[in-house]
Scaffold this motif. Sequence first.
Motif, PDB file in Angstrom:
ATOM      1  N   GLY A 109      39.868  46.184  47.115  1.00 16.92           N
ATOM      2  CA  GLY A 109      38.641  46.075  46.471  1.00 16.92           C
ATOM      3  C   GLY A 109      37.757  44.483  47.206  1.00 16.92           C
ATOM      4  N   PRO A 110      36.840  44.453  46.002  1.00 16.55           N
ATOM      5  CA  PRO A 110      35.645  43.433  46.664  1.00 16.55           C
ATOM      6  C   PRO A 110      36.660  42.204  45.647  1.00 16.55           C
ATOM      7  CG  PRO A 110      34.590  44.757  44.776  1.00 16.55           C
ATOM      8  CD  PRO A 110      36.321  45.634  45.051  1.00 16.55           C
ATOM      9  N   LEU A 111      36.407  41.526  46.812  1.00 17.10           N
ATOM     10  CA  LEU A 111      36.991  39.257  46.748  1.00 17.10           C
ATOM     11  C   LEU A 111      35.945  38.892  46.040  1.00 17.10           C
ATOM     12  CD1 LEU A 111      38.670  37.426  47.835  1.00 17.10           C
ATOM     13  CD2 LEU A 111      37.571  37.531  49.723  1.00 17.10           C
ATOM     14  N   TRP A 112      36.739  37.858  44.602  1.00 17.37           N
ATOM     15  CA  TRP A 112      35.973  37.075  44.184  1.00 17.37           C
ATOM     16  C   TRP A 112      37.260  35.773  44.188  1.00 17.37           C
ATOM     17  CZ3 TRP A 112      32.668  37.088  40.206  1.00 17.37           C
ATOM     18  CH2 TRP A 112      32.003  38.533  40.592  1.00 17.37           C
ATOM     19  N   LEU A 113      36.465  35.046  44.778  1.00 17.52           N
ATOM     20  CA  LEU A 113      36.607  33.106  44.633  1.00 17.52           C
ATOM     21  C   LEU A 113      36.453  33.040  43.814  1.00 17.52           C
ATOM     22  CD1 LEU A 113      35.434  32.331  48.414  1.00 17.52           C
ATOM     23  CD2 LEU A 113      37.560  33.549  48.046  1.00 17.52           C
ATOM     24  N   TRP A 114      38.026  32.259  42.648  1.00 15.93           N
ATOM     25  CA  TRP A 114      38.188  31.498  41.143  1.00 15.93           C
ATOM     26  C   TRP A 114      38.139  30.018  41.431  1.00 15.93           C
ATOM     27  CZ3 TRP A 114      42.187  32.946  37.578  1.00 15.93           C
ATOM     28  CH2 TRP A 114      42.091  32.211  36.539  1.00 15.93           C
ATOM     29  N   GLY A 115      37.200  28.986  40.652  1.00 11.63           N
ATOM     30  CA  GLY A 115      37.546  27.771  41.711  1.00 11.63           C
ATOM     31  C   GLY A 115      36.926  27.138  39.680  1.00 11.63           C
ATOM     32  N   LEU A 116      38.082  26.654  39.992  1.00  8.45           N
ATOM     33  CA  LEU A 116      37.540  25.341  38.583  1.00  8.45           C
ATOM     34  C   LEU A 116      37.193  23.933  38.817  1.00  8.45           C
ATOM     35  CD1 LEU A 116      37.544  24.981  35.596  1.00  8.45           C
ATOM     36  CD2 LEU A 116      40.614  24.730  35.699  1.00  8.45           C
ATOM     37  N   ARG A 117      36.189  23.046  38.316  1.00  9.99           N
ATOM     38  CA  ARG A 117      36.017  21.868  39.105  1.00  9.99           C
ATOM     39  C   ARG A 117      35.821  22.169  39.765  1.00  9.99           C
ATOM     40  NH1 ARG A 117      34.211  17.927  35.868  1.00  9.99           N
ATOM     41  NH2 ARG A 117      36.321  16.479  36.492  1.00  9.99           N
ATOM     42  N   ALA A 118      36.788  21.277  40.897  1.00 12.37           N
ATOM     43  CA  ALA A 118      36.912  20.574  42.424  1.00 12.37           C
ATOM     44  C   ALA A 118      37.192  22.175  42.982  1.00 12.37           C
ATOM     45  CB  ALA A 118      37.744  20.044  42.735  1.00 12.37           C
TER      46      ALA A 118
END
Length: 283
Positions: A109-118
Amino acid sequence: MSLLGPVPLPQAFFLPTGSGQRFCLFHPPQGDVQRGGVLYLHPFAEELNGTRRVVAQQARALAQAGYGVLQIDLLGCGDSEGDFADATWQAWLQDALLAHRWLQEHARGPLWLWGLRAGALLATALASELADPCHLLLWQPAIRGQQQLQQFLRLHTASQWLGNGNASGPPPAHLLDKGQSVDIAGYTLTPTLAQGLAAARLQPPQKPPGRLVWLELSAQAEPMLTPASVQHLALWRDAGWAVSALALTGPLFWQTVAHDEAPALLQATLDTLHGAGAQGKTP
């Protein structure tokens, strides 16, 4: 989307790289519908430890909702091999690329890139490197790496005042400019890593646009997105990204080692990934 219900334990493993192994946790998608893969990229230095609890809760909730979620400790961070002094921004980007490759093989399925702060800076850098389009989930994103670096360097001054009652010696920024590493809050920061972080920018990747979910927390009872965020989000909209931006009341959990809870953030993440989130309040 409910946050309740049992979720199997994540799969822990070490991902081999050209410079040692990286500790990873994979939360397999639950249910009959696989909604996509989510790669989580953690924040800088001690913020990683302060955010583990909330991130783990969100990863489990996403898995329950049908997403396959991969968490990786980057080179020199957490339970991965290497020292923080070995890290560079480029090495972290290579770790992220390898993690993405692994996730592609284990989640559909679709790709999500999950980033927190830096981690948001690294997520957008990774998005620019990928051949295929992706979506972005950004929690309290740092817009400029230089600002994140300055916040970290201020910990050095604060520790000197607390320990000695005064700040003495050359400032860490001066030592870094001279090519010397500095020890701050238990972390050895090298000039190479400092330069890589300082150069990082949160910019829309030059590729077909996807969805951007931007979530901020505030201690205010009626939170609003910061003016800097509002101005920056206009760039993403102009680049064609479908933006869902929201400010929420909740603890600034990356600033403390306390076991904070952020249920509003977790629920908003699920809602916006499913397209149910409204545009956030803006000044």
